[in-house]
Scaffold this motif. Structure first.
Motif: not given
Length: 425
Positions: A78, A268, A273
């Motif tokens: 991420g 996301r 994500a």
């Protein structure tokens, strides 16, 4: 072996391969060093052949699967800029500098990888500010020796331009000469990255890469002059080595783009994500990690198809068990090797594409046994036989050999002492 009053200075020339040394052997600094040095011009790096695993192997004599530093950066899908394996705590077992300090020796390290928050006496760790709430100065001070770093930045900070080269190596070089004169450490570790940066940016045979070799020659000459002026030459074992080589590249492979298409990765707000299968790149190779065991077979079939079609830049792939046998992270499900001209990225944008302006033109991370991909090792000084040549070595042989010359013991290692280099009792 008599190791009384011996010092050791280790200079690592990042991404300098055997071919570079053969080409540069007539440059003054290199010529002077190799005049009576023992050497090996065919040293296999580690797998993956990238900087942090390699430098950890040099000081431990162990492969990444055993010392624990299996990549440059951590698995943080991420994050745009993942953390690196900066800190000493990531290394399993002892190191050359730990053993030196345990025997009362003073130590110094200038931008040597994986030394942050170590007990090294005089330490400027290789680390950069990777959080928005801090800055480079504070990050370095927290992870190294504060007063020592403060003095170096006072004296030589004007030479730096962030992490850009050749300015960074100019700072490191000036700091080394000052450290040798003021502190005279018993063990000094230095990491120069000029050639690595130029090869990444301009290619392995570029004018810029050769200019960096010429700068290294000048630095080598000044270091040797300084050792003689300080009357340290006679008691200093001088080690010059590379960590890996590089290969030219023109195309990028992003396996995570395929995993996204398969539904094995979810996105996301433009970031990963969640994932059940993830490709963590090491430039010329990539680890594949799998969270969902039911996907092991589908991933295997996908990799086999890509390899067998021979048009996607996938040269080979290995199971996690076989990756560990090669010295890499056995916790991976698979490890994938790129073919000539290709390297891996962690992106999910496009499966494979040509490189763009500003992206790598040279890379490493490949299997260390590849043709014309070896690096080098040179050594001279007390306890070292002159002009001896070892036909082949592994990077894992360097730690045990250096430890033996200092009367130290690294314990269980994957490499062996190269007796060819050592004077007999």
């Amino acid at each position: 072996m008599n190791t009384k009053k011996r010092r050791m200075l280790i200079l690592s020339l990042d991404a300098v391969g055997s071919r570079d040394i053969e080409k540069a052997k007539n440059l003054p600094g290199f010529s002077r060093f190799f005049e009576d040095a023992s050497r090996c011009m065919s040293v296999n790096s580690v797998y993956p052949s990238i900087t942090y695993p390699a430098h950890t192997t040099i000081v431990t004599g162990r492969y990444p699967c055993h010392h624990g530093v299996v990549n440059n950066t951590k698995i943080q899908p991420g994050r745009k800029s993942p953390d690196w394996y900066w800190q000493r705590r990531y290394i399993r077992g002892t190191t050359l500098y730990d053993e030196a300090m345990a025997h009362g020796m003073t130590t110094a390290a200038l931008l040597w990888p994986v030394t942050a928050r170590s007990r090294i006496t005089y330490n400027v760790p290789e680390i950069f500010a990777n959080r928005p709430w801090t800055n480079q100065i504070l990050t370095s001070l927290r992870n190294g020796t504060p007063l020592y770093q403060f003095r170096l930045n006072q004296k030589f900070g004007h030479l730096r331009n962030g992490i850009r080269e050749p300015e960074l190596d100019n700072f490191t070089h000036a700091s080394l000469l000052y450290t040798l004169e003021k502190y005279r450490p018993d063990l000094t570790l230095v990491h120069f990255t000029d050639v690595d940066s130029q090869k990444h940016d301009y290619g392995t045979e570029s004018e810029e890469a050769w200019a960096a070799m010429e700068r290294h020659s000048h630095r080598l000459m000044e270091i040797q002059d300084t050792l003689e002026r300080l009357e340290m030459s006679e008691d200093t074992i001088f080690v010059l080595l590379g960590d890996h080589s590089q290969k030219d590249v023109s195309r990028i492979i992003c396996l995570n783009a395929l995993f996204l298409e398969k539904g094995w990765i979810s996105i996301r707000r433009g970031k990963i994500a969640n994932w059940r299968v993830y490709s963590k790149g090491c430039d010329g190779s990539a680890y594949i990690y799998i969270r969902d065991k039911e996907l092991y077979r589908p991933v295997y079939e996908l990799l086999k198809k890509l390899r067998d079609e021979k048009i996607w830049g996938i040269e080979a792939f290995y199971t996690g068990k076989n990756a560990a046998r090669l010295g890499a992270d056995g916790a991976c499900a698979f490890m994938v090797e790129a073919g000539d001209g290709y390297f891996f990225r962690d992106d999910t944008e496009t499966f494979t594409r040509p490189t763009r302006a500003g992206e790598h033109k040279g890379c490493h991370g490949y299997r260390p046994e590849k043709t014309e991909y070896q690096t080098f090792f040179g050594i001279k000084g007390p306890g070292v036989r002159k002009n001896q040549v070892a036909a082949k070595m592994s990077l894992a042989d360097e730690g045990p050999t250096l430890a033996a010359l200092l009367g130290l013991d690294l314990g269980m290692t994957d490499g062996n002492v190269i007796d060819t280099f050592l004077e007999k009792e």
